[in-house]
Design a protein around this motif. Structure first.
Motif, PDB file in Angstrom:
ATOM      1  N   UNK A 610       0.901  -1.123  -0.090  1.00 51.59           N
ATOM      2  CA  UNK A 610       0.009   0.023   0.092  1.00 51.59           C
ATOM      3  C   UNK A 610       0.816   1.243  -0.019  1.00 51.59           C
ATOM      4  N   UNK A 611       2.111   1.138   0.150  1.00 47.05           N
ATOM      5  CA  UNK A 611       3.044   2.343   0.051  1.00 47.05           C
ATOM      6  C   UNK A 611       4.075   2.063  -1.239  1.00 47.05           C
ATOM      7  N   UNK A 612       3.657   1.420  -2.336  1.00 48.91           N
ATOM      8  CA  UNK A 612       4.577   1.297  -3.327  1.00 48.91           C
ATOM      9  C   UNK A 612       5.603   2.505  -3.663  1.00 48.91           C
ATOM     10  N   UNK A 613       6.935   2.351  -3.680  1.00 49.61           N
ATOM     11  CA  UNK A 613       7.798   3.637  -4.134  1.00 49.61           C
ATOM     12  C   UNK A 613       8.111   4.147  -2.866  1.00 49.61           C
ATOM     13  N   UNK A 614       7.555   3.989  -1.593  1.00 43.62           N
ATOM     14  CA  UNK A 614       8.054   4.658  -0.598  1.00 43.62           C
ATOM     15  C   UNK A 614       9.389   3.861   0.006  1.00 43.62           C
ATOM     16  N   UNK A 615       9.792   4.247   1.207  1.00 40.06           N
ATOM     17  CA  UNK A 615      10.966   3.497   1.676  1.00 40.06           C
ATOM     18  C   UNK A 615      10.831   3.262   3.372  1.00 40.06           C
ATOM     19  N   UNK A 616      11.727   3.010   3.805  1.00 40.16           N
ATOM     20  CA  UNK A 616      12.009   2.874   5.321  1.00 40.16           C
ATOM     21  C   UNK A 616      13.142   3.257   6.037  1.00 40.16           C
ATOM     22  N   UNK A 617      13.095   3.645   7.283  1.00 45.28           N
ATOM     23  CA  UNK A 617      14.007   4.362   7.916  1.00 45.28           C
ATOM     24  C   UNK A 617      15.103   3.220   8.353  1.00 45.28           C
ATOM     25  N   UNK A 618      16.257   3.515   7.947  1.00 45.59           N
ATOM     26  CA  UNK A 618      17.526   2.535   7.965  1.00 45.59           C
ATOM     27  C   UNK A 618      17.781   2.483   9.676  1.00 45.59           C
ATOM     28  N   UNK A 619      17.603   3.242  10.326  1.00 43.67           N
ATOM     29  CA  UNK A 619      18.148   3.496  11.768  1.00 43.67           C
ATOM     30  C   UNK A 619      17.111   2.534  12.625  1.00 43.67           C
ATOM     31  N   UNK A 620      15.889   2.314  12.161  1.00 43.88           N
ATOM     32  CA  UNK A 620      14.892   1.565  12.754  1.00 43.88           C
ATOM     33  C   UNK A 620      14.327   0.562  11.819  1.00 43.88           C
ATOM     34  N   UNK A 621      15.174  -0.003  10.894  1.00 45.39           N
ATOM     35  CA  UNK A 621      14.712  -0.700   9.947  1.00 45.39           C
ATOM     36  C   UNK A 621      15.430  -2.160  10.296  1.00 45.39           C
ATOM     37  N   UNK A 622      15.048  -3.000   9.079  1.00 41.94           N
ATOM     38  CA  UNK A 622      15.364  -4.287   9.183  1.00 41.94           C
ATOM     39  C   UNK A 622      16.716  -4.654   8.314  1.00 41.94           C
ATOM     40  N   UNK A 623      17.532  -5.402   9.039  1.00 42.02           N
ATOM     41  CA  UNK A 623      19.104  -5.701   8.321  1.00 42.02           C
ATOM     42  C   UNK A 623      18.599  -6.623   7.119  1.00 42.02           C
ATOM     43  N   UNK A 624      17.439  -7.242   7.112  1.00 42.49           N
ATOM     44  CA  UNK A 624      16.956  -8.065   6.195  1.00 42.49           C
ATOM     45  C   UNK A 624      16.153  -7.436   5.124  1.00 42.49           C
ATOM     46  N   UNK A 625      15.809  -6.195   4.962  1.00 44.22           N
ATOM     47  CA  UNK A 625      15.014  -5.264   4.461  1.00 44.22           C
ATOM     48  C   UNK A 625      15.126  -5.815   2.970  1.00 44.22           C
ATOM     49  N   UNK A 626      14.211  -6.217   2.296  1.00 40.42           N
ATOM     50  CA  UNK A 626      14.417  -6.653   0.783  1.00 40.42           C
ATOM     51  C   UNK A 626      14.559  -5.141  -0.179  1.00 40.42           C
ATOM     52  N   UNK A 627      15.241  -5.247  -1.055  1.00 40.11           N
ATOM     53  CA  UNK A 627      15.534  -4.088  -1.933  1.00 40.11           C
ATOM     54  C   UNK A 627      16.025  -2.845  -1.219  1.00 40.11           C
ATOM     55  N   UNK A 628      16.817  -3.095  -0.178  1.00 39.13           N
ATOM     56  CA  UNK A 628      17.159  -2.191   0.961  1.00 39.13           C
ATOM     57  C   UNK A 628      17.714  -0.882   0.126  1.00 39.13           C
ATOM     58  N   UNK A 629      18.402  -1.126  -1.135  1.00 37.18           N
ATOM     59  CA  UNK A 629      19.085  -0.016  -1.650  1.00 37.18           C
ATOM     60  C   UNK A 629      17.951   1.050  -2.061  1.00 37.18           C
ATOM     61  N   UNK A 630      16.800   0.804  -2.463  1.00 35.71           N
ATOM     62  CA  UNK A 630      15.555   1.737  -2.769  1.00 35.71           C
ATOM     63  C   UNK A 630      14.967   1.940  -1.405  1.00 35.71           C
ATOM     64  N   UNK A 631      14.801   1.163  -0.520  1.00 38.03           N
ATOM     65  CA  UNK A 631      14.090   1.509   0.820  1.00 38.03           C
ATOM     66  C   UNK A 631      14.584   2.347   1.512  1.00 38.03           C
ATOM     67  N   UNK A 632      15.952   2.160   1.694  1.00 35.07           N
ATOM     68  CA  UNK A 632      16.610   2.936   2.641  1.00 35.07           C
ATOM     69  C   UNK A 632      17.182   4.284   2.270  1.00 35.07           C
ATOM     70  N   UNK A 633      17.532   4.150   0.957  1.00 40.32           N
ATOM     71  CA  UNK A 633      18.200   5.484   0.322  1.00 40.32           C
ATOM     72  C   UNK A 633      17.644   6.253  -0.778  1.00 40.32           C
TER      73      UNK A 633
END
Length: 687
Positions: A610-633
């Motif tokens: 439901x948030x396609x194209x958004x991301x995540x906060x690395x400091x409180x994110x998962x080290x197993x985050x998929x597609x982390x390059x896009x999600x975190x940066x």
């Protein structure tokens, strides 16, 4: 390439007091220090190093390329005795030479109330990435091993110490990690077989009343890399200023919190932590010392603000100090919304039961962060007041009042939905909302939220917030507007009896998965309904705690130079940072951990949908985050960040999971435990 030493000198000559060095930064590694000890030679960014000739793995204790005892001793001589080889403090709980029952009881029962764990050179506060190989527990079974902890630690007291450690690690192919306080939920400040640079003691601070550059004119502060938030709060009190900073009292004020974005109670008013940085001093991967600001090393300046990891910007180097914007004292008004449903959902016991709480609770001049009300590290208490970021003194209303107890689960979720749907109004007024949804079992839930609005008088706050309370009452939730309480930012000078002492923290195994929910999801009724349904399902079906923080660090709020930085673009359109939290059991096998991950990922996947194209906060994110390059940066930022990383660090000496360029390496864990740092670091492709 950049002539970094010359750049530092030019910066010092060109910008005056704002770029002057702390005394510890004037102590730098010289040719005389290196002598004939080639392991300390500076790196040559122009020299070619074919990847096919580079070692496939970092040196490992006992391997042929591991530095000899004589080399480690020589490094210690250069460092003046600052090279440590500490043992895990939990060893006091295990049978053997280090066993001490009294020390073990202290670690388990009392150390968390003190600064003990923060001041330990080896300990990190999230243990599962380390391998849980030596937790401090009573009646411990088995053996205590070093596991994923570093082999050696450099207790950095100067730039020279940092430079020597960086050069030694690079030249001897030793894994390098960076640590300050140990606040790290993804294992990025620990690592087996590594040399750790511990910047915790770089505590210097300066107030700059008049800072002028091409991008900012006004008050500023210079902050050493080891300064914790509680220490920064005291400096604010001394100078009657406000500086955007972490809410947790023992979190580093200018480390990974800033490097990966950094949110807090003033985010909607002044922007993210990364938006405050005006200049940064850094030891780069070749061992040189540089300044990065709007005119000097501008690519690093861009990358270091939002494009770094948890640990003191250790993707591009080791930050030793940062110049930050400082703001005038500002009033903040705060109020809670709390309700629950089901059996056994009364107000949780206070962690300080000796206090007789009344409504409103009035501690004029009292700074709550000093008592370590540190979200999100504490999960056992359901506090209704906000995470104090930036340091605010005052009184909290209604803490002693029990939450509204509901009889209908659907009414409960309706009230949560109403509160979250209201958040953009608070954000647009420059405010910040902090909340938890707790699953308590047997179809019982508790919700606690606090809205904090800076810069408005009580009348304006009442006008802003009354519609929320009206709507909650219309939905069947008794929610009276509390007596308003206004905070003022540090009105007391040095010597106040309420000055910070730092509080305490204890190791935990909290695991975070996060998502930045964009404003567009609030603007459309159907999309909001889908979004809220995905959040609700993770709590009432998955059984996970939801932690929601609402803020709006838009480009307009970020200002100059914050708007031009490597901050994840998803922050700029976000209105809610949502996290799923749970304590990862220490005794999980690798297979159980993978199954554990798969279960929670199913719920986070629904958030992503439901948030396609958004991301995540690395400091409180998962080290197993998929597609982390896009999600975190961000998809647009990552290629530029990767180019900067490879240009400054062709050796790949700075590595931590999900940091820029980290896809080229991985940890070969000793037991296959996913995302553990208990294993050797090896290449998976050319850097």
């Amino acid at each position: 390439m950049h002539a970094l030493v010359a750049a530092v000198m030019a910066a010092l000559a060109g910008t005056g007091q704002a770029s002057s060095l702390f005394p510890f930064e004037t102590i730098q590694l010289s040719r005389a220090d290196i002598g004939n000890f080639s392991a300390l030679n500076f790196g040559d960014l122009h020299a070619t190093q074919p990847n096919n000739d580079a070692p496939s793995c970092r040196a490992w204790p006992g391997s042929q390329d591991w530095p000899s005892d004589a080399e480690w001793k020589q490094l210690n001589v250069t460092l003046g005795g600052a090279l440590l080889r500490p043992e895990p403090v939990g060893s006091a709980c295990y049978q053997g030479e280090a066993y001490n029952a009294g020390t073990c009881r202290y670690l388990v029962q009392q150390a968390g109330r003190t600064h003990f764990w923060i001041d330990d050179p080896l300990s990190v506060l999230t243990q599962w990435p380390q391998g849980n190989t030596c937790p401090a527990v009573l009646n411990a079974k088995g053996n205590c091993t070093r596991g994923g902890s570093p082999e050696y630690v450099v207790k950095a007291g100067s730039v020279k110490d940092v430079q020597a450690a960086v050069n030694f690690a690079r030249n001897k192919n030793v894994r390098l990690v960076i640590k300050n306080t140990g606040h790290d939920f993804g294992g990025r400040s620990t690592g087996a077989g590594s040399l750790s640079i511990w910047v915790h003691n770089l505590k210097s601070f300066d107030f700059v009343p008049e800072y002028a550059s091409d991008v900012y004119t006004g008050m500023a502060v210079r902050v050493g890399a080891g300064v914790e938030s509680w220490e920064l709060f005291n400096h604010m009190a001394d100078h009657n200023i406000t500086v955007v900073s972490p809410g947790g009292s023992t979190v580093g004020a200018v480390g990974g919190w800033l490097a990966s974005g950094g949110h807090g109670i003033l985010t909607s008013k002044y922007g993210l932590g990364a938006d405050q940085a005006l200049a940064l001093n850094i030891v780069t991967p070749d061992g040189q010392f540089a300044t990065a600001d709007s005119k000097t090393n501008r690519d690093l300046f861009w990358a270091l603000r939002g494009g770094g990891p948890i640990t003191v910007a250790g993707t591009y180097g080791v930050v030793t100090s940062v110049v930050l914007k400082a703001h005038a004292p500002i009033s903040v008004t705060s109020m809670p919304v709390t309700f629950s449903v089901g059996q056994g959902t009364s107000q949780p016991a206070s962690p300080f039961p000796d206090f007789n709480f009344t409504s409103p609770l009035n501690f004029t001049g009292f700074n709550f962060t000093g008592f370590n009300f540190t979200f999100p590290n504490i999960t056992g208490f359901n506090f209704t007041f906000p995470n104090i970021t930036g340091g605010f003194n005052g009184s909290f209303p209604g803490f002693g009042s029990p939450p509204a107890a509901l009889s209908s689960v659907e009414t409960f979720w309706k009230g949560v939905s109403i509160t979250y749907r209201f958040n953009p109004r608070v954000i647009d007024a420059g405010g910040y909302c902090y909340s938890y949804i707790y699953p308590l079992g047997n179809n019982s839930f508790s919700f606690t939220s606090s809205a904090s609005i800076p810069g408005l008088d009580n009348s304006a706050v009442t006008t802003l917030m009354q519609p929320l309370y009206d709507e909650l009452n219309a939905a069947g939730i008794k929610a009276a507007m509390p007596t308003l309480s206004t905070f003022s930012s540090f009105p007391y000078a040095g010597g106040s009896p309420f000055r910070q002492t730092g509080g305490g923290d204890s190791p935990v195994n909290t695991r975070y998965r996060s998502r930045l929910f964009p404003r567009a999801n609030w603007a459309d009724d159907a999309l909001f309904a889908s979004t809220f349904a995905a959040i609700r399902r993770a709590v009432d079906v998955g059984g996970y705690t939801f932690h929601g923080i609402a803020y709006g660090p838009t480009l307009a709020v970020a200002g100059s130079p914050g708007a031009d930085s490597a901050v994840n673009p998803a922050w700029r359109s976000a209105v809610l940072h949502g996290s799923l939290m749970q304590v990862q059991p220490a005794a999980l096998t690798a297979a159980q951990a993978r199954a554990f991950d798969a279960d929670v990922e199913a719920y986070v996947d629904a958030w992503r949908a439901v948030t396609h194209g958004s991301g995540a906060y690395m400091a409180e994110g998962d080290p197993a985050e998929p597609n982390w390059q896009q999600s975190f940066y961000g998809a647009d930022n990552y290629p530029r960040l990767l180019e900067i990383k490879r240009r400054y660090d062709p050796w790949g000496i700075f590595w931590a999971r999900t940091t820029v360029g980290s896809e080229s390496w991985d940890v070969q864990t000793v037991d296959g435990y996913p995302n553990s740092q208990n294993g050797r670091l090896c290449r998976v492709s050319s850097v």
